[in-house]
Write a protein that holds these residues in place. Structure first.
Motif, PDB file in Angstrom:
ATOM      1  N   ALA A  43       0.844  -1.190   0.000  1.00  0.00           N
ATOM      2  CA  ALA A  43       0.000   0.000   0.000  1.00  0.00           C
ATOM      3  C   ALA A  43       0.883   1.246   0.000  1.00  0.00           C
ATOM      4  N   ASP A  44       0.552   2.204  -0.865  1.00  0.00           N
ATOM      5  CA  ASP A  44       1.351   3.420  -0.964  1.00  0.00           C
ATOM      6  C   ASP A  44       0.930   4.490   0.030  1.00  0.00           C
ATOM      7  N   ILE A  45      -0.360   4.502   0.380  1.00  0.00           N
ATOM      8  CA  ILE A  45      -0.925   5.498   1.289  1.00  0.00           C
ATOM      9  C   ILE A  45      -1.944   4.783   2.175  1.00  0.00           C
ATOM     10  N   VAL A  46      -2.023   5.163   3.436  1.00  0.00           N
ATOM     11  CA  VAL A  46      -3.007   4.587   4.345  1.00  0.00           C
ATOM     12  C   VAL A  46      -3.766   5.709   5.061  1.00  0.00           C
ATOM     13  N   VAL A  47      -4.960   5.371   5.540  1.00  0.00           N
ATOM     14  CA  VAL A  47      -5.829   6.352   6.194  1.00  0.00           C
ATOM     15  C   VAL A  47      -6.400   5.728   7.462  1.00  0.00           C
ATOM     16  N   THR A  48      -6.543   6.520   8.507  1.00  0.00           N
ATOM     17  CA  THR A  48      -7.094   6.024   9.767  1.00  0.00           C
ATOM     18  C   THR A  48      -8.574   5.680   9.635  1.00  0.00           C
ATOM     19  N   GLU A  49      -9.101   5.019  10.651  1.00  0.00           N
ATOM     20  CA  GLU A  49     -10.545   4.891  10.782  1.00  0.00           C
ATOM     21  C   GLU A  49     -11.141   6.300  10.871  1.00  0.00           C
ATOM     22  N   MET A  50     -12.421   6.422  10.508  1.00  0.00           N
ATOM     23  CA  MET A  50     -13.029   7.752  10.595  1.00  0.00           C
ATOM     24  C   MET A  50     -13.197   8.153  12.058  1.00  0.00           C
ATOM     25  N   VAL A  51     -12.969   9.427  12.314  1.00  0.00           N
ATOM     26  CA  VAL A  51     -13.026   9.989  13.657  1.00  0.00           C
ATOM     27  C   VAL A  51     -14.011  11.154  13.654  1.00  0.00           C
ATOM     28  N   SER A  52     -14.863  11.199  14.650  1.00  0.00           N
ATOM     29  CA  SER A  52     -15.812  12.303  14.762  1.00  0.00           C
ATOM     30  C   SER A  52     -15.074  13.598  15.081  1.00  0.00           C
ATOM     31  N   ALA A  53     -15.291  14.626  14.278  1.00  0.00           N
ATOM     32  CA  ALA A  53     -14.667  15.921  14.545  1.00  0.00           C
ATOM     33  C   ALA A  53     -15.123  16.457  15.895  1.00  0.00           C
ATOM     34  N   VAL A  76       0.495   8.935   5.851  1.00  0.00           N
ATOM     35  CA  VAL A  76      -0.718   8.509   6.532  1.00  0.00           C
ATOM     36  C   VAL A  76      -1.640   9.705   6.721  1.00  0.00           C
ATOM     37  N   GLY A  77      -2.918   9.500   6.427  1.00  0.00           N
ATOM     38  CA  GLY A  77      -3.913  10.540   6.603  1.00  0.00           C
ATOM     39  C   GLY A  77      -4.894  10.183   7.700  1.00  0.00           C
ATOM     40  N   ALA A  78      -5.563  11.196   8.225  1.00  0.00           N
ATOM     41  CA  ALA A  78      -6.606  10.993   9.231  1.00  0.00           C
ATOM     42  C   ALA A  78      -7.946  11.378   8.616  1.00  0.00           C
ATOM     43  N   GLN A  79      -8.946  10.509   8.785  1.00  0.00           N
ATOM     44  CA  GLN A  79     -10.262  10.820   8.229  1.00  0.00           C
ATOM     45  C   GLN A  79     -11.188  11.358   9.317  1.00  0.00           C
ATOM     46  N   LEU A  80     -11.838  12.483   9.022  1.00  0.00           N
ATOM     47  CA  LEU A  80     -12.772  13.124   9.938  1.00  0.00           C
ATOM     48  C   LEU A  80     -14.170  13.106   9.345  1.00  0.00           C
ATOM     49  N   PHE A  81     -15.174  13.042  10.233  1.00  0.00           N
ATOM     50  CA  PHE A  81     -16.538  13.230   9.764  1.00  0.00           C
ATOM     51  C   PHE A  81     -17.256  14.221  10.669  1.00  0.00           C
ATOM     52  N   GLY A  82     -18.206  14.915  10.082  1.00  0.00           N
ATOM     53  CA  GLY A  82     -18.983  15.912  10.803  1.00  0.00           C
ATOM     54  C   GLY A  82     -19.790  16.707   9.799  1.00  0.00           C
ATOM     55  N   ALA A  83     -20.677  17.565  10.310  1.00  0.00           N
ATOM     56  CA  ALA A  83     -21.537  18.356   9.433  1.00  0.00           C
ATOM     57  C   ALA A  83     -21.335  19.851   9.607  1.00  0.00           C
ATOM     58  N   ILE A 105     -11.825  14.061   4.421  1.00  0.00           N
ATOM     59  CA  ILE A 105     -13.168  14.358   4.920  1.00  0.00           C
ATOM     60  C   ILE A 105     -14.118  13.269   4.447  1.00  0.00           C
ATOM     61  N   ASN A 106     -14.810  12.649   5.391  1.00  0.00           N
ATOM     62  CA  ASN A 106     -15.764  11.594   5.048  1.00  0.00           C
ATOM     63  C   ASN A 106     -17.082  12.221   4.620  1.00  0.00           C
ATOM     64  N   MET A 107     -17.415  12.059   3.346  1.00  0.00           N
ATOM     65  CA  MET A 107     -18.701  12.493   2.819  1.00  0.00           C
ATOM     66  C   MET A 107     -19.393  11.322   2.128  1.00  0.00           C
ATOM     67  N   GLY A 108     -19.116  10.123   2.635  1.00  0.00           N
ATOM     68  CA  GLY A 108     -19.667   8.949   1.974  1.00  0.00           C
ATOM     69  C   GLY A 108     -20.203   7.870   2.878  1.00  0.00           C
ATOM     70  N   CYS A 109     -19.952   7.945   4.187  1.00  0.00           N
ATOM     71  CA  CYS A 109     -20.415   6.881   5.074  1.00  0.00           C
ATOM     72  C   CYS A 109     -21.940   6.786   5.019  1.00  0.00           C
ATOM     73  N   PRO A 110     -22.493   5.584   4.722  1.00  0.00           N
ATOM     74  CA  PRO A 110     -23.937   5.445   4.582  1.00  0.00           C
ATOM     75  C   PRO A 110     -24.664   5.046   5.858  1.00  0.00           C
ATOM     76  N   VAL A 111     -23.920   4.804   6.934  1.00  0.00           N
ATOM     77  CA  VAL A 111     -24.523   4.282   8.164  1.00  0.00           C
ATOM     78  C   VAL A 111     -25.437   5.328   8.800  1.00  0.00           C
ATOM     79  N   ARG A 112     -26.621   4.894   9.224  1.00  0.00           N
ATOM     80  CA  ARG A 112     -27.620   5.818   9.756  1.00  0.00           C
ATOM     81  C   ARG A 112     -27.108   6.610  10.959  1.00  0.00           C
ATOM     82  N   LYS A 113     -26.283   5.982  11.789  1.00  0.00           N
ATOM     83  CA  LYS A 113     -25.757   6.672  12.967  1.00  0.00           C
ATOM     84  C   LYS A 113     -24.973   7.917  12.564  1.00  0.00           C
TER      85      LYS A 113
END
Length: 314
Positions: A43-53, A76-83, A105-113
């Motif tokens: 793998a050339d690039i890796v990203v963390t699990e998504m983290v709530s901003a 390595v990148g860090a993924q954040l989600f929030g609105a 920035i996570n703009m794709g997670c489909p989970v209802r939570k």
């Protein structure tokens, strides 16, 4: 007409996301140990699990556990989600302070939570909000910013083109498209023609394809069929960190699995061994006798029992 606007002069891209094999962020999977194993195996690039901003700002110690990384993982990148643009921007500043190479920035997670709070794939219903979030994060972070999106939030209207236009206008360095809409979750087939359409619309922008890449030959086919710049691999990497490079012999696979468990134990104690049970389920997929092997996993509670079952099966 949809097209890539000029990148603002105040934004400096310091990382090239083209021509890369990228490990996707996977909740409960892509921790620092697994990311490092994937880096070592191609793998050339890796990203963390998504983290709530919001969670990172309110409880940086607890949420910060998901942001542990080692130098060997870079880039390595860090993924954040929030609105909320301000919250994500402030959290991105914290990500940069911790030394990450980029923020996603996570703009794709489909989970209802996630979507229930207006985050993840829910943002796709409002391209202008996507642009506001991206613009705030780009200005605040001081490191490259990427975004991961889906085709759209609903089945009636695909918004990925409009959202991507907003993202590139804001200074985003790369956009990853998983060509399923939110309602599909992970069912059906990823529509790679949408990746091709996105690349045609933004020929100068860096487009990363994602979805239904289950083997190295799938990655090569995606690049050829869509013209995308890089490929991101997610679920197919679970139990298969070798998907990014040559598949090793059985002895090398067993050695890696043992090392995975040992490092999980060193990092998390016996909880780490219990976490390895799900990884052992994935590692055993497609191997004769896997069902009987999985029935033994509830008894795996310490390093000795872990080494014993792995030694017998693999």
């Amino acid at each position: 007409m949809v097209g890539r606007p000029e990148v603002p002069g105040w934004y400096i891209i310091r990382m090239d996301f083209r021509g890369k094999r990228i490990l996707a962020p996977l909740a409960g999977v892509t921790d620092t140990t697994f990311r490092r194993l994937c880096r070592e195996n191609g793998a050339d690039i890796v990203v963390t699990e998504m983290v709530s901003a919001r969670g990172l700002l309110r409880d940086p110690v607890r949420s910060g556990r998901y942001l542990a990384y080692e130098e060997a993982e870079r880039p390595v990148g860090a993924q954040l989600f929030g609105a909320d643009p301000g919250e994500i921007a402030e959290a991105a500043t914290e990500v940069a302070r911790r030394g990450f190479d980029f923020v996603d920035i996570n703009m794709g997670c489909p989970v209802r939570k996630v979507t229930g709070g207006g985050s993840g794939a829910a943002i796709l219903a409002n391209p202008r909000l996507a642009g506001e979030i991206a613009r705030a994060v780009v200005r605040a972070a001081g490191i490259p910013v990427t975004a991961k999106i889906r085709s759209g939030f609903g089945t009636e209207k695909e918004t990925y083109l409009a959202v991507t236009e907003e993202l590139f206008a804001a200074g985003i360095a790369a956009v990853t498209l998983h060509p399923r809409h939110r309602g599909q979750m992970f069912a059906g087939t990823a529509d790679w023609t949408q990746i091709a359409a996105l690349k045609r619309a933004f020929p100068k922008g860096t487009i990363i394809g994602n979805g239904d890449v289950r083997a190295p030959e799938d990655a090569a086919r995606m690049l050829a069929e869509t013209g995308c710049d890089s490929v991101m691999i997610g679920r197919a990497a679970m139990g298969n960190p070798w998907i990014f490079g040559p598949f090793p012999a059985a002895e090398a696979r067993r050695a890696l699995i043992l090392r995975h468990g040992e490092e999980m134990f060193l990092r998390h104690g016996e909880h780490g061994i219990k976490e390895m049970r799900k990884h052992l389920v994935w590692y055993s997929r497609g191997i004769q006798g896997a069902a009987a092997f999985r029935s033994e996993l509830p008894k795996v509670t310490d390093p000795d029992s872990f080494r014993a079952v792995v030694g017998r099966f693999f």
